[in-house]
Design an enzyme around this catalytic site. Sequence first.
Site, PDB file in Angstrom:
ATOM      1  CG  ASP A  63      -4.749 -12.997   3.767  1.00  0.00           C
ATOM      2  OD1 ASP A  63      -4.699 -11.971   3.116  1.00  0.00           O
ATOM      3  OD2 ASP A  63      -5.794 -13.860   3.283  1.00  0.00           O
ATOM      4  CD1 TRP A 121      -5.353  -3.852  11.201  1.00  0.00           C
ATOM      5  CD2 TRP A 121      -4.534  -2.109   9.782  1.00  0.00           C
ATOM      6  NE1 TRP A 121      -4.585  -2.997  11.918  1.00  0.00           N
ATOM      7  CE2 TRP A 121      -4.165  -1.762  11.194  1.00  0.00           C
ATOM      8  CE3 TRP A 121      -4.048  -1.048   8.937  1.00  0.00           C
ATOM      9  CZ2 TRP A 121      -3.517  -0.813  11.587  1.00  0.00           C
ATOM     10  CZ3 TRP A 121      -3.138   0.053   9.408  1.00  0.00           C
ATOM     11  CH2 TRP A 121      -3.077   0.139  10.511  1.00  0.00           C
ATOM     12  CG  HIS A 161       0.566  -3.967   1.803  1.00  0.00           C
ATOM     13  ND1 HIS A 161       0.307  -5.120   2.403  1.00  0.00           N
ATOM     14  CD2 HIS A 161       0.379  -3.419   1.028  1.00  0.00           C
ATOM     15  CE1 HIS A 161      -0.343  -5.585   1.199  1.00  0.00           C
ATOM     16  NE2 HIS A 161      -0.354  -4.288   0.257  1.00  0.00           N
ATOM     17  CB  THR A 206       4.386 -16.448  -8.627  1.00  0.00           C
ATOM     18  OG1 THR A 206       3.328 -17.525  -8.065  1.00  0.00           O
ATOM     19  CG2 THR A 206       5.568 -17.018  -8.248  1.00  0.00           C
ATOM     20  CG  LEU A 255      14.534 -16.829  13.508  1.00  0.00           C
ATOM     21  CD1 LEU A 255      13.498 -18.087  13.647  1.00  0.00           C
ATOM     22  CD2 LEU A 255      13.643 -15.338  13.501  1.00  0.00           C
TER      23      LEU A 255
HETATM   24  C1  FPP Z   1      -1.768  -9.754   2.263  1.00  0.00           C
HETATM   25  O1  FPP Z   1      -2.576  -8.920   2.847  1.00  0.00           O
HETATM   26  C2  FPP Z   1      -0.186  -9.299   2.372  1.00  0.00           C
HETATM   27  C3  FPP Z   1       0.545  -9.357   1.499  1.00  0.00           C
HETATM   28  C4  FPP Z   1       0.507  -9.536  -0.172  1.00  0.00           C
HETATM   29  C5  FPP Z   1       1.965  -8.610   1.669  1.00  0.00           C
HETATM   30  C6  FPP Z   1       2.593  -8.922   2.753  1.00  0.00           C
HETATM   31  C7  FPP Z   1       3.722  -8.101   3.310  1.00  0.00           C
HETATM   32  C8  FPP Z   1       3.919  -7.234   4.469  1.00  0.00           C
HETATM   33  C9  FPP Z   1       3.411  -7.922   5.871  1.00  0.00           C
HETATM   34  C10 FPP Z   1       4.872  -6.173   4.609  1.00  0.00           C
HETATM   35  C11 FPP Z   1       6.261  -6.155   4.749  1.00  0.00           C
HETATM   36  C12 FPP Z   1       6.841  -7.527   4.381  1.00  0.00           C
HETATM   37  C13 FPP Z   1       8.162  -7.646   4.609  1.00  0.00           C
HETATM   38  C14 FPP Z   1       8.877  -8.738   4.296  1.00  0.00           C
HETATM   39  C15 FPP Z   1       9.090  -6.442   5.093  1.00  0.00           C
HETATM   40  P1  FPP Z   1      -3.850  -8.507   1.560  1.00  0.00           P
HETATM   41  O2  FPP Z   1      -3.062  -7.116   1.058  1.00  0.00           O
HETATM   42  O3  FPP Z   1      -3.926  -9.548   0.633  1.00  0.00           O
HETATM   43  O4  FPP Z   1      -4.976  -8.342   2.550  1.00  0.00           O
HETATM   44  P2  FPP Z   1      -6.274  -8.392   2.100  1.00  0.00           P
HETATM   45  O5  FPP Z   1      -6.745  -9.902   1.824  1.00  0.00           O
HETATM   46  O6  FPP Z   1      -7.128  -7.856   3.329  1.00  0.00           O
HETATM   47  O7  FPP Z   1      -6.801  -7.183   0.736  1.00  0.00           O
END
Ligand code: FPP
Length: 249
Positions: A32, A37, A49, A78, A143
Amino acid sequence: MPNIYPKFTDAELKEFSLSREALPRHVGVIMDGNGRWAKKRLLPRSAGHRAGMEALRGIVRFSHSAGIEALTVYAFSTENWKRPRTEIDALFALLEEYFHKEIDELDANGVRIRIIGDEAAFSGKLRDILEAAQNRTVKNTGLCFNIALNYGSRAEIVHAVNSLIESGAKSGEVTEEMFDSSLYTSGLPELDLIIRTAGEQRLSNFLLWQAAYAEFVFTDTLFPDFSREVYADCLCEFARRTRRFGKVL
Ligand code: FPP
């Protein structure tokens, strides 16, 4: 030639204040804070991301080197379909890029990839990439790297109930073991630790059944800043916990 990441020796683990006996077998990570960031840097969310993807590469390698058996990360829930289409498309494009760039190295290091969640909702191209990565690494014994995509724990539980019914399970005869084997996580070690980054303290529909006896570690670090040092600190915090599993010690 893909890079081979050696396993840590006991001395190397000690440099992170870790010991082999006190490591979790199965870690779940709720990644999260990518959006925050990016916002702090006046960048688009997709940049957060991308930076999260780099942090993920680091923790996969660290988990492998430390000898952790299974790592399960929450990449797309989901509920994430409610995000703007541009962000969803950017996330899926990143996933494709991740597999394109990483698959040789993951495979060479014996990592087994498993997608948990309902892949049917994805485009044919992404599904093919996900299937190819899983098929290519299916025999690997290192892993177990599980990526939760279009995953929701309640949907997983309903899916498990339906597959038990379809397999002819009779009322009164379903056991915890049978139910566990019907989940996407079937065959993985018991979930020992859930880490959530970015200061939030909730499960958000992640591994509800599997978390029954897991320890929780929350860190304020935003996921793109989740370095191996911060990860090692979370593993140290896990090692300090006394796990009783309901017993009197
Ligand atoms: C939550 O942060 C994060 C996600 C919904 C996506 C996680 C994805 C990655 C780490 C990228 C790549 C993944 C793979 C498997 C290659 P948020 O966007 O909700 O953050 P916020 O709460 O600060 O808005």
